[in-house]
Motif scaffolding. Structure first.
Motif, PDB file in Angstrom:
ATOM      1  N   ALA A 167      29.110 -26.524  11.103  1.00  0.00           N
ATOM      2  CA  ALA A 167      29.025 -25.558  10.134  1.00  0.00           C
ATOM      3  C   ALA A 167      30.128 -24.585  10.053  1.00  0.00           C
ATOM      4  CB  ALA A 167      27.649 -24.870  10.064  1.00  0.00           C
ATOM      5  N   GLY A 168      30.829 -24.459  11.308  1.00  0.00           N
ATOM      6  CA  GLY A 168      32.017 -23.377  11.083  1.00  0.00           C
ATOM      7  C   GLY A 168      32.187 -22.712  12.480  1.00  0.00           C
ATOM      8  N   VAL A 169      32.553 -21.726  12.715  1.00  0.00           N
ATOM      9  CA  VAL A 169      32.976 -20.883  14.023  1.00  0.00           C
ATOM     10  C   VAL A 169      32.667 -19.728  13.775  1.00  0.00           C
ATOM     11  CG1 VAL A 169      35.352 -20.860  13.752  1.00  0.00           C
ATOM     12  CG2 VAL A 169      34.617 -20.777  16.151  1.00  0.00           C
ATOM     13  N   THR A 170      31.952 -19.057  14.678  1.00  0.00           N
ATOM     14  CA  THR A 170      31.980 -17.361  14.730  1.00  0.00           C
ATOM     15  C   THR A 170      33.192 -16.623  15.106  1.00  0.00           C
ATOM     16  OG1 THR A 170      31.059 -17.334  17.112  1.00  0.00           O
ATOM     17  CG2 THR A 170      29.671 -17.870  15.388  1.00  0.00           C
ATOM     18  N   LEU A 215      26.940 -25.755  15.100  1.00  0.00           N
ATOM     19  CA  LEU A 215      26.524 -26.970  14.724  1.00  0.00           C
ATOM     20  C   LEU A 215      25.151 -26.826  14.132  1.00  0.00           C
ATOM     21  CD1 LEU A 215      27.494 -28.861  17.900  1.00  0.00           C
ATOM     22  CD2 LEU A 215      28.659 -28.829  15.834  1.00  0.00           C
ATOM     23  N   SER A 216      24.677 -27.794  13.106  1.00  0.00           N
ATOM     24  CA  SER A 216      23.600 -27.691  12.444  1.00  0.00           C
ATOM     25  C   SER A 216      22.926 -29.030  12.113  1.00  0.00           C
ATOM     26  CB  SER A 216      23.557 -27.100  11.167  1.00  0.00           C
ATOM     27  OG  SER A 216      22.230 -27.000  10.381  1.00  0.00           O
ATOM     28  N   MET A 217      21.548 -29.307  12.127  1.00  0.00           N
ATOM     29  CA  MET A 217      21.110 -30.389  11.621  1.00  0.00           C
ATOM     30  C   MET A 217      21.358 -30.484  10.500  1.00  0.00           C
ATOM     31  SD  MET A 217      17.539 -30.604  13.801  1.00  0.00           S
ATOM     32  CE  MET A 217      17.324 -30.894  15.653  1.00  0.00           C
ATOM     33  N   LYS A 218      21.422 -31.826   9.803  1.00  0.00           N
ATOM     34  CA  LYS A 218      21.839 -32.304   8.447  1.00  0.00           C
ATOM     35  C   LYS A 218      20.430 -32.036   7.472  1.00  0.00           C
ATOM     36  CE  LYS A 218      25.653 -35.004   9.123  1.00  0.00           C
ATOM     37  NZ  LYS A 218      26.397 -36.498   8.717  1.00  0.00           N
ATOM     38  N   ARG A 219      19.353 -32.416   8.194  1.00  0.00           N
ATOM     39  CA  ARG A 219      18.387 -32.448   7.322  1.00  0.00           C
ATOM     40  C   ARG A 219      16.971 -31.886   8.200  1.00  0.00           C
ATOM     41  NH1 ARG A 219      17.430 -35.641   3.228  1.00  0.00           N
ATOM     42  NH2 ARG A 219      15.283 -36.292   3.773  1.00  0.00           N
ATOM     43  N   ARG A 220      16.025 -31.217   7.275  1.00  0.00           N
ATOM     44  CA  ARG A 220      14.754 -30.896   7.911  1.00  0.00           C
ATOM     45  C   ARG A 220      13.911 -31.977   7.604  1.00  0.00           C
ATOM     46  NH1 ARG A 220       9.374 -28.276   6.998  1.00  0.00           N
ATOM     47  NH2 ARG A 220       9.159 -27.131   8.999  1.00  0.00           N
ATOM     48  N   VAL A 221      13.312 -32.256   8.744  1.00  0.00           N
ATOM     49  CA  VAL A 221      12.172 -33.428   8.619  1.00  0.00           C
ATOM     50  C   VAL A 221      10.838 -32.737   8.667  1.00  0.00           C
ATOM     51  CG1 VAL A 221      11.076 -35.518   9.673  1.00  0.00           C
ATOM     52  CG2 VAL A 221      13.948 -34.991   9.717  1.00  0.00           C
ATOM     53  N   PHE A 235      13.442 -27.425  13.361  1.00  0.00           N
ATOM     54  CA  PHE A 235      14.742 -27.302  12.954  1.00  0.00           C
ATOM     55  C   PHE A 235      15.702 -26.469  13.764  1.00  0.00           C
ATOM     56  CE2 PHE A 235      18.559 -25.869  10.248  1.00  0.00           C
ATOM     57  CZ  PHE A 235      18.907 -27.118   9.738  1.00  0.00           C
ATOM     58  N   TYR A 236      17.068 -26.930  14.080  1.00  0.00           N
ATOM     59  CA  TYR A 236      17.731 -26.123  15.365  1.00  0.00           C
ATOM     60  C   TYR A 236      19.212 -26.040  14.795  1.00  0.00           C
ATOM     61  CZ  TYR A 236      14.093 -27.085  19.008  1.00  0.00           C
ATOM     62  OH  TYR A 236      13.101 -26.936  19.389  1.00  0.00           O
ATOM     63  N   VAL A 237      19.617 -24.893  15.145  1.00  0.00           N
ATOM     64  CA  VAL A 237      21.172 -24.827  14.986  1.00  0.00           C
ATOM     65  C   VAL A 237      21.970 -24.317  16.382  1.00  0.00           C
ATOM     66  CG1 VAL A 237      22.755 -23.003  13.992  1.00  0.00           C
ATOM     67  CG2 VAL A 237      21.070 -23.589  12.705  1.00  0.00           C
ATOM     68  N   PHE A 238      22.992 -24.758  16.562  1.00  0.00           N
ATOM     69  CA  PHE A 238      23.557 -24.866  17.712  1.00  0.00           C
ATOM     70  C   PHE A 238      24.654 -24.067  17.937  1.00  0.00           C
ATOM     71  CE2 PHE A 238      21.433 -28.868  17.260  1.00  0.00           C
ATOM     72  CZ  PHE A 238      20.220 -29.049  18.142  1.00  0.00           C
ATOM     73  N   VAL A 244      11.551 -29.964   2.953  1.00  0.00           N
ATOM     74  CA  VAL A 244      12.280 -30.853   3.519  1.00  0.00           C
ATOM     75  C   VAL A 244      13.246 -31.106   3.148  1.00  0.00           C
ATOM     76  CG1 VAL A 244      10.031 -31.604   4.768  1.00  0.00           C
ATOM     77  CG2 VAL A 244      10.825 -32.880   2.692  1.00  0.00           C
ATOM     78  N   GLY A 245      14.500 -31.963   3.672  1.00  0.00           N
ATOM     79  CA  GLY A 245      15.430 -32.451   2.785  1.00  0.00           C
ATOM     80  C   GLY A 245      16.781 -31.981   3.533  1.00  0.00           C
ATOM     81  N   ASN A 246      17.908 -31.936   2.998  1.00  0.00           N
ATOM     82  CA  ASN A 246      19.297 -31.211   3.353  1.00  0.00           C
ATOM     83  C   ASN A 246      19.415 -30.120   3.651  1.00  0.00           C
ATOM     84  OD1 ASN A 246      20.170 -34.054   3.419  1.00  0.00           O
ATOM     85  ND2 ASN A 246      21.062 -33.992   1.671  1.00  0.00           N
ATOM     86  N   ILE A 247      20.113 -29.514   4.495  1.00  0.00           N
ATOM     87  CA  ILE A 247      20.115 -28.073   4.686  1.00  0.00           C
ATOM     88  C   ILE A 247      21.505 -27.497   4.755  1.00  0.00           C
ATOM     89  CG2 ILE A 247      19.631 -26.127   6.281  1.00  0.00           C
ATOM     90  CD1 ILE A 247      17.112 -27.267   5.074  1.00  0.00           C
ATOM     91  N   LYS A 248      21.913 -26.539   3.917  1.00  0.00           N
ATOM     92  CA  LYS A 248      23.243 -25.825   4.002  1.00  0.00           C
ATOM     93  C   LYS A 248      23.298 -24.712   5.035  1.00  0.00           C
ATOM     94  CE  LYS A 248      25.401 -28.395   0.905  1.00  0.00           C
ATOM     95  NZ  LYS A 248      26.756 -29.159   1.102  1.00  0.00           N
ATOM     96  N   VAL A 249      24.241 -24.517   5.591  1.00  0.00           N
ATOM     97  CA  VAL A 249      24.239 -23.579   6.823  1.00  0.00           C
ATOM     98  C   VAL A 249      25.555 -22.851   6.612  1.00  0.00           C
ATOM     99  CG1 VAL A 249      24.465 -22.893   9.080  1.00  0.00           C
ATOM    100  CG2 VAL A 249      22.903 -24.751   8.528  1.00  0.00           C
TER     101      VAL A 249
END
Length: 259
Positions: A187-190, A197-203, A208-211, A232-237
């Protein structure tokens, strides 16, 4: 984000859209848009077009002296007044050479960085990042360790010196179950240097995790995001995003006027 928006004139009447980059000149305090005027071809003399925002009647101008390439391999990123993107060109039918293209927003001059000379481990499809004011890139690849467990290999490179074309690269192996069970993206850098890093989809029925991964300490942290409900579906971060009421007003106004 300023909350402002602008409708740009057509780059080429024969194309509905042209790949473009947005750059900022911190000295002149100007935003400029750089676009491909025609299909990439080193025979074209008006291949690149430039438009300066904030002028009364913005018009496209041609740029000469650009480095030719066959394919653009990344999105652009602007750091301290320099726009960077990755590109590849075919040396012959069997080999492809990867380069980093630098464009000084103020002078509108291009520079070509030989990736092979930098030894930065450049990989096709890498995500460009601003790593503490320096150009960096991150790429991900799933694989297996020595005992057959699924792992995620994170390759990170940083361009240490643009003039000397020197860089460094490191490969990190991540094995946390949360990050290897689902596909993730960069997703980027702080601002402090944590790679997000982020999961691509929410199931459904799954957390749902962001790392956050710190390459200096090799520490990986996971944060569970709640409140999706049945979505559910694709997630933008988005990283380091700050809400601005003025921006929200512009978005709402645009939504009401578009049909």
């Amino acid at each position: 984000m300023t909350g402002q928006h602008a409708i740009l004139p057509e780059v080429n009447k024969h194309r509905n859209a042209s790949p473009s980059f947005l750059g900022f000149d911190p000295v002149g305090k100007q935003f400029k848009v750089f676009a491909e005027g025609t299909y990439p071809c080193f025979m074209e003399t008006d291949f690149w077009k430039i438009l300066t925002l904030g002028t009364e009647e913005p018009t496209w101008r041609s740029i000469n002296g650009f480095p030719w390439y066959n394919n653009r391999s990344s999105e652009g990123i602007c750091i301290n007044g320099v726009l960077y993107y990755l590109a590849s060109r075919s040396a012959d039918e069997t080999s492809t050479h990867m380069n980093t293209i630098c464009l000084d927003v103020r002078s509108e001059k291009f520079k070509n960085i030989d990736t092979g000379r930098c030894h930065v481990g450049l990989i096709h499809g890498a995500k460009l990042i601003n790593y503490k004011g320096r150009l960096g890139g991150v790429s991900l690849e799933y694989g297996k360790d020595d005992i057959g467990r699924r792992v995620l290999e994170l390759t990170m490179w940083v361009l240490e010196d643009v003039e000397e074309q020197e860089g460094s690269a490191n490969v990190f192996t991540l094995s946390d179950d949360k990050i290897v069970d689902e596909e993730v993206f960069v997703a980027g850098v702080t601002s402090r240097g944590d790679i997000v890093l982020s999961m691509k989809r929410r199931v459904a029925c799954k957390p749902f995790y962001v790392f956050y991964f710190n390459p200096e300490s090799s520490v990986l942290q996971s944060v569970e995001i709640q409140g999706f409900g049945e979505l559910v579906g694709n997630i933008k971060v988005f990283v380091d995003h700050v809400e601005d009421i003025r921006t929200l007003d512009v978005i709402k106004t645009s939504a009401r006027t578009e049909v």
